[in-house]
Structures are given as structure tokens and as C-alpha cells.
Scaffold this motif. Structure first.
Motif, PDB file in Angstrom:
ATOM      1  N   GLY A   1      44.404  39.757  43.249  1.00 57.75           N
ATOM      2  CA  GLY A   1      43.568  39.377  44.387  1.00 57.75           C
ATOM      3  C   GLY A   1      42.289  40.156  44.575  1.00 57.75           C
ATOM      4  O   GLY A   1      41.688  40.104  45.653  1.00 57.75           O
ATOM      5  N   ILE A   2      41.832  40.889  43.575  1.00 55.79           N
ATOM      6  CA  ILE A   2      40.588  41.639  43.758  1.00 55.79           C
ATOM      7  C   ILE A   2      39.475  41.151  42.828  1.00 55.79           C
ATOM      8  O   ILE A   2      38.433  41.796  42.700  1.00 55.79           O
ATOM      9  N   GLY A   3      39.713  39.989  42.200  1.00 62.88           N
ATOM     10  CA  GLY A   3      38.745  39.461  41.243  1.00 62.88           C
ATOM     11  C   GLY A   3      37.394  39.124  41.868  1.00 62.88           C
ATOM     12  O   GLY A   3      36.355  39.199  41.205  1.00 62.88           O
ATOM     13  N   SER A   4      37.389  38.785  43.166  1.00 65.42           N
ATOM     14  CA  SER A   4      36.121  38.423  43.795  1.00 65.42           C
ATOM     15  C   SER A   4      35.263  39.647  44.097  1.00 65.42           C
ATOM     16  O   SER A   4      34.047  39.549  44.237  1.00 65.42           O
ATOM     17  N   ARG A   5      35.892  40.796  44.248  1.00 62.28           N
ATOM     18  CA  ARG A   5      35.162  42.037  44.530  1.00 62.28           C
ATOM     19  C   ARG A   5      34.828  42.789  43.248  1.00 62.28           C
ATOM     20  O   ARG A   5      33.765  43.383  43.124  1.00 62.28           O
ATOM     21  N   PHE A   6      35.791  42.806  42.341  1.00 56.61           N
ATOM     22  CA  PHE A   6      35.627  43.533  41.082  1.00 56.61           C
ATOM     23  C   PHE A   6      35.668  42.503  39.959  1.00 56.61           C
ATOM     24  O   PHE A   6      36.717  42.159  39.444  1.00 56.61           O
TER      25      PHE A   6
ATOM     26  N   GLN B   1      27.312  43.824  37.257  1.00 58.17           N
ATOM     27  CA  GLN B   1      28.149  44.692  38.089  1.00 58.17           C
ATOM     28  C   GLN B   1      28.842  45.756  37.244  1.00 58.17           C
ATOM     29  O   GLN B   1      28.860  46.945  37.599  1.00 58.17           O
ATOM     30  N   MET B   2      29.387  45.351  36.110  1.00 59.82           N
ATOM     31  CA  MET B   2      30.104  46.301  35.251  1.00 59.82           C
ATOM     32  C   MET B   2      29.146  47.352  34.666  1.00 59.82           C
ATOM     33  O   MET B   2      29.481  48.520  34.556  1.00 59.82           O
TER      34      MET B   2
END
Lengths: 54, 211
Positions: B155-160, B167-168
Motif C-alpha cells: 500500500g505504499i506504491g503511490s508514495r514510493f 523520484q528514485m
């Protein structure tokens, strides 16, 4: 470069024992670290002749 | 306007605390206890040396760019130097961790030193993983598409977003190195302030007084 190119393009070889799986490369790195750890503990340090006690 | 009864400024407290806990002879010692004359005590500084090489080669790669490190001989060399210094950084750090674990290096009020070391280890793993994502080759493409399923499943794919190259890249070259740098600095200062932990079986006045 030829030998290295060939070596780097080989598929990884894995050891598979039940639930446990590890590539030979990673296993060798871990064994290397354990050997390094053992050597660091038991090899004499150069110049360590208790000079402070003279 | 200042009087002796006036409340101390924060900078005064900071200075007094610094002078009390980390005077300059502790910060830059020219001798160490006899038990430090062992190979096992070298892996911390070997880790630091590797980190220095990682930062230097990383800066070089950043300034030259992907087309350089994928397309020129010097670029390949610096790219490999960056990669292998990371490998040795982790090898040295893990051996350092084993050494400190088995000598229970958190003794003698060194808990924060241990904790900052653990944080540096975890942060380094995150930094290394983002490094794999920004190689700008098929390897990084494969890794990011495998990793996105893992992050989405928790569940953190949208943030990370591991497939978001920008971003990376920023995490890898700016945010995470700063975090690692600050934690490492605190770690080293704590080692200086508390001193190198003595062996467990060594009689030590300091440890006898405060366990």
C-alpha cells in the motif's frame, strides 16, 4: 574483456534446499565475509608487541 | 544586559555540553587503548573509507551523466568503481556489525552508538536499492517492475513509486546520502565521545562503575 564479458553474461547458478535458495555468488560472498571475520579475530596485528609495558 | 542570574541561551548550553562530552582531545585522539590493536577494529574505518569512495565516484557519475558512464571507457571504470565500493562498503559494514555484536558494543552507555549504527545500516540498504533503480539500463527496468508489485502490495506504491525515475534518482543522489551522512557523522562523534568499547573479558574501571 572477452573472458569478463562471457563471465558476466552467464546465468546465476542457485543452490536450492527445500525452502532455502541462494545463488552461488551470494553464498561465496557470505563465506568470504565469515573468513574475513575469522582472520580479523585470529591474525596477529602488526606492531602489537605490548609496547606500552616497556 | 546579561547577568550571571540570567537564563542561559541555547547556544551556551550547547557549547558547555559539547565541551563536557566531546573535548578536542577526545575528538582527535592520537592514542587508543591497547586492545584496539586488532584487525577487528579496522572494519569501521574501512567502511568509512568505502563510503568516501562511494560519495566521490557518485559525484563524478552525477556530473557526467548516464550517456558518459554507459558509453565511455572512463565512464565504465568510474561506474564499476562506484558499484564495487558499495560491495566492499557492505562487506566491511557487516563484518564491523558482527564484531560489535559479539563484543556487545552497546555496553558502557553506548546504546545510541549502536542505534545510529543500525540506522546507518538500514538507510544504506535503502540507498543501495534506489541505486539499482537508477542505473538507466534493462537491469534497473527489470528491478523496478519487480519491486513495484512489492510496494503496491503493502500500500505504499503511490508514495514510493519505484518506476518513477526522477523520484528514485533524487532519493539516491540527494535525500538518502544526506541522511546517511548525518547518521554516520553522529555515529562517529558518539564513538569519539564514548571511546572504543573494551573487550568483554577486560577489566575496565569505566565499565565497573557504570554497567
Amino acid at each position: 574483456m572477452g573472458i569478463f564479458d562471457h563471465f558476466m553474461n552467464l546465468r546465476a547458478v542457485y543452490i536450492h534446499l527445500g525452502w532455502f535458495q541462494i545463488s552461488i555468488t551470494n553464498l561465496l560472498v557470505i563465506i568470504g565475509m565469515l573468513v574475513l571475520f575469522g582472520l580479523a579475530l585470529f591474525l596477529p596485528f602488526p606492531g602489537n608487541k605490548k609496547e606500552g609495558q616497556k | 544586559m546579561s547577568t550571571s542570574t540570567e537564563k542561559e541561551m541555547w547556544v551556551t548550553k550547547l557549547r558547555k555540553g559539547w565541551q563536557k562530552n566531546l573535548p578536542v582531545d577526545k575528538l582527535l585522539p592520537d592514542t587508543q587503548p591497547a586492545y584496539v590493536a586488532s584487525w577487528i577494529y579496522l572494519f569501521g574505518v574501512a567502511t568509512l573509507a568505502s563510503l568516501g569512495l562511494i560519495i566521490a565516484t557518485g559525484l563524478w557519475l552525477s556530473f557526467e551523466g548516464a550517456s558518459w558512464y554507459h558509453g565511455s571507457n572512463v565512464g565504465h571504470f568510474v561506474n564499476s568503481l562506484h558499484f564495487w565500493s558499495v560491495q566492499f562498503f557492505f562487506i566491511f559494514m557487516v563484518v564491523h556489525l558482527w564484531g560489535k555484536f559479539w563484543m556487545a558494543a552497546w555496553r558502557g552507555r553506548r546504546m545510541l552508538t549502536w542505534i545510529t549504527g543500525a540506522l546507518a545500516f538500514v538507510g544504506s540498504i535503502a540507498t543501495a536499492f534506489t541505486g539499482y533503480l537508477v542505473q538507466s539500463n534493462f537491469d534497473s527496468q527489470w528491478i523496478s517492475y519487480e519491486a513495484k508489485d512489492g510496494f503496491n502490495s503493502v500500500g505504499i506504491g503511490s508514495r514510493f513509486t519505484v518506476t518513477n525515475f526522477g523520484q528514485m534518482l533524487l532519493l539516491h543522489v540527494a535525500f538518502l546520502p544526506v541522511i546517511i551522512g548525518v547518521i554516520t557523522l553522529i555515529h562517529v562523534l558518539l564513538v569519539r565521545a564514548k571511546g572504543v568499547v573494551p573487550p568483554i573479558d577486560a577489566f575496565n574501571k569505566e565499565l565497573g562503575e557504570r554497567k
